[in-house]
Design a protein around this motif. Structure first.
Motif, short mmCIF file in Angstrom:
data_model
loop_
_atom_site.label_atom_id
_atom_site.label_comp_id
_atom_site.label_asym_id
_atom_site.label_seq_id
_atom_site.Cartn_x
_atom_site.Cartn_y
_atom_site.Cartn_z
N ALA A 238 0.84 -1.20 0.00
CA ALA A 238 0.00 0.00 0.00
C ALA A 238 0.87 1.25 0.00
O ALA A 238 0.58 2.23 -0.71
N LEU A 239 1.94 1.23 0.76
CA LEU A 239 2.83 2.39 0.81
C LEU A 239 3.48 2.60 -0.54
O LEU A 239 3.67 3.74 -0.99
N GLN A 240 3.80 1.49 -1.19
CA GLN A 240 4.42 1.61 -2.51
C GLN A 240 3.46 2.29 -3.49
O GLN A 240 3.85 3.14 -4.28
N MET A 241 2.18 1.92 -3.40
CA MET A 241 1.21 2.54 -4.30
C MET A 241 1.03 4.02 -3.96
O MET A 241 0.93 4.86 -4.84
N LEU A 242 0.97 4.32 -2.65
CA LEU A 242 0.78 5.71 -2.26
C LEU A 242 1.99 6.56 -2.60
O LEU A 242 1.87 7.75 -2.89
N GLY A 243 3.14 6.00 -2.49
CA GLY A 243 4.35 6.77 -2.71
C GLY A 243 4.76 6.87 -4.17
O GLY A 243 5.71 7.57 -4.50
N SER A 244 4.07 6.19 -5.04
CA SER A 244 4.44 6.25 -6.47
C SER A 244 4.01 7.60 -7.06
O SER A 244 3.17 8.29 -6.50
N ASP A 245 4.56 7.91 -8.20
CA ASP A 245 4.22 9.20 -8.81
C ASP A 245 2.85 9.19 -9.46
O ASP A 245 2.34 10.22 -9.87
N GLY A 246 2.23 8.07 -9.59
CA GLY A 246 0.97 7.96 -10.33
C GLY A 246 -0.12 8.83 -9.76
O GLY A 246 -0.57 9.80 -10.35
N ALA A 247 -0.57 8.52 -8.55
CA ALA A 247 -1.71 9.22 -7.95
C ALA A 247 -1.36 10.66 -7.64
O ALA A 247 -2.08 11.60 -8.03
N GLY A 249 1.21 12.49 -8.75
CA GLY A 249 1.59 13.27 -9.95
C GLY A 249 0.38 13.70 -10.76
O GLY A 249 0.28 14.83 -11.23
N ALA A 250 -0.59 12.76 -10.90
CA ALA A 250 -1.80 13.08 -11.66
C ALA A 250 -2.56 14.20 -10.99
O ALA A 250 -3.09 15.11 -11.65
N MET A 251 -2.64 14.13 -9.65
CA MET A 251 -3.37 15.16 -8.91
C MET A 251 -2.66 16.51 -9.02
O MET A 251 -3.29 17.56 -9.15
#
Length: 557
Positions: A238-247, A249-251
């Motif tokens: 979960a931390l990996q998903m939260l810490g990625s640039d995806g969410a 960066g898009a925001m």
């Protein structure tokens, strides 16, 4: 009749129904010297049998009068306030309100015996205990009085007015010290038998060093590490998903494009931009929280292993000793204390042994002092009895109170025995083994005169104690019986006219036969009747005027 002496305790009356040769008899006694006379075989001993029966003494089996269904005896005593019989009554739960003690006992034809004291049913044992403090019987065949060597020590102590308090206290201290030492030795021996176990157990507990509450803390820690092991992978992903640039960066890109268009949107993008800003903040907080949780879930697998090992060790040791894990520390203190007592046991035993030796020495000193006092009192008693034997025509007899070593006890370690030798140089021995019937009677009387001075607690009964003596000796016997009766009550069965003449009351025991049935009767004699009876005692069946005058002279004597 002579005036009666004042007497605090006495036998007031004896009521007999259907016993032996007596069908119905009521006797009222007085204080002072009460004499009973009558021809041989008239039944004088029956009165003693009946009195002994109501007092619970061992009696003959055939007491019930022939033809009767049961026999009954009642004895009434005056009882002063401080009389020792009251202690016996209190122990039996019997009260005496009017200073009158009534003993009654019934003998059924089948041999069953039932006793009452002041209308309370009692056992024969209670009657016997009362008899010990009410009546004292003296005669040639009496094993309850002066002839019983078991009572000689107490008689000597009473004569010498000896204080047994110090030796009794010393005996109690000696007994208590010996008991304390024995108990300590037993306890130490038992402790030594488990010493090896105690030392092993204490070493095992000390090595583990358990603490109260430790088991719960270890269990919580173990559960936490076990739980962390199961969820850490999910939290990390979960931390990996939260810490990625995806969410994020898009925001951020979306916010930049919206901010560029906001000036021309006439305020319609303010709310979306504010919400997007808040979402970026919440996303940061969520990421931080997940990071912290992941850090908290970080553990060393070896820590879990060591935690489990200690937890299991605590629980295993608790099961071994049968206690809760939280009680192991207290158990260790207890076992160390037991070991300490073993280590200190020898020192304690040394102190207790010293105390026992001191108590033994204290008892020895008190017993030796009592022995010396008894020996001194024995000398005085021997001299007093010797002086009494002179007028009884036994001046050559030797009375000796022997104080010898015996088993130690609360009343000292002496054995006391009254012995006699009828002539100087002759072998001495117990009273009833050495003296003849007449001599024994006079020995007993002399001894009783010396022992009874100042003691009127008991009614004294003398059964033909003047047997085998006459003349001046009989008169001396009578004078001593009369002296004993001053301030007391003495009953004497006698064949001696000299003794009978000295009585304050005189009873005649006679036997008659009616319709083939033999009956004994007892009557109190008037002054004139006493003259006739004493004349009969002097002359036999043919009473002469000389015998009558002699009887009158004796009574006036």
């Amino acid at each position: 009749m002579r005036p009666r002496a004042s007497c605090g305790h006495m036998l007031k009356s004896l009521d007999i129904r259907d016993m032996l040769l007596i069908d119905r008899l009521e006797l009222n006694f007085g204080s002072g010297l009460n004499v009973l006379t009558g021809e041989t075989g008239a039944g004088k001993s029956i009165l003693l049998d009946c009195l002994g029966f109501v007092l619970g003494w061992r009696s003959r089996a055939d007491l019930v009068r022939q033809g009767a269904a049961q026999g009954e005896v009642q004895a009434v005593f005056d009882l002063p306030a401080e009389h020792p019989a009251r202690a016996v009554l209190a122990e039996a739960g019997i009260s005496v309100d009017d200073n009158e003690l009534i003993l009654r006992r019934v003998n059924a034809l089948d041999g069953r015996k039932t006793g009452w004291v002041n209308d309370r049913r009692v056992s024969g044992e209670v009657l016997r205990q009362l008899s010990e403090v009410l009546v004292e019987l003296h005669g040639q065949h009496d094993d309850r009085g002066l002839l019983n060597p078991r009572g000689h020590r107490a008689l000597l102590d009473a004569f010498g007015a000896l204080d047994l308090g110090p030796v009794r206290a010393a005996w109690a201290a000696r007994r208590d010290a010996a008991r304390a030492l024995a108990e300590a030795e037993t306890a130490l021996e038992a402790a030594r038998q488990e010493e090896e176990f105690l030392r092993h157990a204490v070493a095992e507990l000390d090595k583990l060093s358990p603490e109260p509450g430790e088991e719960q803390r270890l269990d919580i820690s173990r559960r936490a590490m076990q739980g962390a092991e199961r969820i850490r992978g999910d939290v990390a992903r979960a931390l990996q998903m939260l810490g990625s640039d995806g969410a994020e960066g898009a925001m951020v890109d979306a916010a930049r494009w919206l901010e560029g268009a906001a000036e021309q949107a006439e305020g319609r993008l303010e709310e979306p931009l504010a919400a997007l800003s808040r979402a970026l903040i919440e996303l940061g907080e969520a990421t931080q929280g997940v990071e912290q949780t992941l850090a908290a879930l970080e553990f060393d697998p070896s820590a879990l292993e060591s935690t489990e090992e200690r937890l299991f060790a605590l629980r295993a040791l608790a099961r071994k000793h049968g206690v809760l894990p939280d009680d192991l520390a207290h158990l260790a203190d207890q076992l160390r204390d037991r070991l300490g007592r073993i280590d200190a046991g020898e020192a304690q035993l040394g102190a207790l042994r010293a105390a026992a030796r001191d108590a033994e020495s204290g008892y020895d000193a008190a017993a030796e002092a009592l022995t010396a006092a008894r020996q001194e009192a024995a000398g005085r008693l021997d001299r007093a009895v010797s002086a009494e034997l002179v007028p009884l025509k036994m001046e050559r007899a030797v009375f000796d109170t022997r104080v010898t070593a015996g088993e130690p006890g609360p009343e000292g370690r002496d054995t006391v025995a009254f012995t006699v030798a009828t002539n100087p140089g002759a072998p001495s021995g117990p009273l009833d083994k050495i003296a003849s019937g007449g001599e024994l009677s006079r020995f007993l009387l002399a001894l009783k005169v010396c022992l009874a001075r100042g003691n009127d607690a008991l009614v004294m009964i003398f059964d033909e104690i003047d047997r085998g003596v006459g003349g001046a000796t009989a008169d001396a016997v009578g004078r001593r019986l009369q002296a004993l009766a001053q301030g007391a009550q003495v009953l004497v069965i006698t064949h001696s006219p000299q003794v009978a003449a000295l009585g304050s009351m005189h009873f005649l025991v006679a036997k008659s036969v009616t319709d083939g049935m033999t009956t004994s009767r007892v009557v109190a004699l008037s002054e004139q009747d006493r003259i006739s009876e004493i004349a009969r005692m002097l002359a036999g069946d043919r009473v002469t005027s000389a015998a009558t005058e002699a009887a009158r002279a004796l009574l006036e004597g």
